[in-house]
Design a protein around this motif. Structure first.
Motif, PDB file in Angstrom:
ATOM      1  N   UNK A   1      15.251  -3.626   8.677  1.00 52.96           N
ATOM      2  CA  UNK A   1      14.376  -3.727   7.433  1.00 52.96           C
ATOM      3  C   UNK A   1      12.977  -3.964   7.663  1.00 52.96           C
ATOM      4  N   UNK A   2      12.758  -5.227   8.698  1.00 53.84           N
ATOM      5  CA  UNK A   2      11.758  -5.744   9.219  1.00 53.84           C
ATOM      6  C   UNK A   2      10.571  -4.727   9.649  1.00 53.84           C
ATOM      7  N   UNK A   3      11.191  -3.746  10.418  1.00 53.08           N
ATOM      8  CA  UNK A   3      10.306  -2.727  11.141  1.00 53.08           C
ATOM      9  C   UNK A   3      10.233  -1.753  10.067  1.00 53.08           C
ATOM     10  N   UNK A   4      10.974  -1.174   9.077  1.00 51.35           N
ATOM     11  CA  UNK A   4      10.833  -0.267   8.280  1.00 51.35           C
ATOM     12  C   UNK A   4       9.622  -0.588   7.322  1.00 51.35           C
ATOM     13  N   UNK A   5       9.116  -1.904   7.098  1.00 48.17           N
ATOM     14  CA  UNK A   5       8.136  -2.394   6.429  1.00 48.17           C
ATOM     15  C   UNK A   5       7.058  -1.843   7.088  1.00 48.17           C
ATOM     16  N   UNK A   6       6.830  -1.904   8.257  1.00 45.76           N
ATOM     17  CA  UNK A   6       5.711  -1.590   8.992  1.00 45.76           C
ATOM     18  C   UNK A   6       5.584  -0.290   9.759  1.00 45.76           C
ATOM     19  N   UNK A   7       6.712   0.414  10.019  1.00 44.45           N
ATOM     20  CA  UNK A   7       6.581   1.855  10.432  1.00 44.45           C
ATOM     21  C   UNK A   7       6.355   3.005   9.578  1.00 44.45           C
ATOM     22  N   UNK A   8       5.326   3.669   9.997  1.00 44.37           N
ATOM     23  CA  UNK A   8       4.921   5.012   9.170  1.00 44.37           C
ATOM     24  C   UNK A   8       6.133   5.843   8.893  1.00 44.37           C
ATOM     25  N   UNK A   9       7.092   5.968   9.215  1.00 43.64           N
ATOM     26  CA  UNK A   9       8.169   6.655   8.917  1.00 43.64           C
ATOM     27  C   UNK A   9       9.440   5.789   8.943  1.00 43.64           C
ATOM     28  N   UNK A  10       9.884   5.252   7.757  1.00 36.42           N
ATOM     29  CA  UNK A  10      10.745   4.184   7.592  1.00 36.42           C
ATOM     30  C   UNK A  10      12.063   4.848   8.031  1.00 36.42           C
ATOM     31  N   UNK A  11      12.229   6.039   7.569  1.00 32.47           N
ATOM     32  CA  UNK A  11      13.473   6.720   7.649  1.00 32.47           C
ATOM     33  C   UNK A  11      13.971   6.926   9.061  1.00 32.47           C
ATOM     34  N   UNK A  12      12.916   6.887  10.026  1.00 29.51           N
ATOM     35  CA  UNK A  12      13.383   6.852  11.554  1.00 29.51           C
ATOM     36  C   UNK A  12      13.377   5.665  12.409  1.00 29.51           C
ATOM     37  N   UNK A  13      13.310   4.612  11.579  1.00 32.48           N
ATOM     38  CA  UNK A  13      13.472   3.227  12.432  1.00 32.48           C
ATOM     39  C   UNK A  13      14.627   3.068  12.973  1.00 32.48           C
ATOM     40  N   UNK A  14      15.743   3.251  12.109  1.00 32.82           N
ATOM     41  CA  UNK A  14      17.121   2.960  12.569  1.00 32.82           C
ATOM     42  C   UNK A  14      17.742   3.747  13.794  1.00 32.82           C
ATOM     43  N   UNK A  15      16.996   5.014  13.779  1.00 30.47           N
ATOM     44  CA  UNK A  15      17.360   5.978  14.938  1.00 30.47           C
ATOM     45  C   UNK A  15      16.845   5.466  16.241  1.00 30.47           C
TER      46      UNK A  15
END
Length: 67
Positions: free
Chosen positions: A22-36
């Motif tokens: 959740x923390x990285x999804x808020x700042x990464x341009x492609x939130x859907x790719x964060x968990x991967x």
């Protein structure tokens, strides 16, 4: 006396500790790719960022910086 204590300003509460995903999804341009990307670093996306060691943090950075 005691009334003064209740009028003192309270410090703000710390921000809620979020799972790394959740923390990285808020700042990464492609939130859907964060968990991967977190999984690619060998880390559970549900952990809290403050629990990472230096080696894990290094792997995480590599996973996000290597496109």
């Amino acid at each position: 006396g005691a009334d003064f204590f209740f009028r003192l300003p309270r410090p703000p509460s710390p921000p809620p500790r979020k799972p790394l995903r959740n923390a990285l999804s808020a700042v990464w341009p492609v939130p859907d790719a964060v968990a991967g990307r977190i999984r690619a670093a060998g880390i559970d996306p549900g952990v809290r960022g403050e629990t990472l060691g230096v080696e894990e943090f290094s792997r995480l950075c590599d996973a996000f910086l290597s496109l």
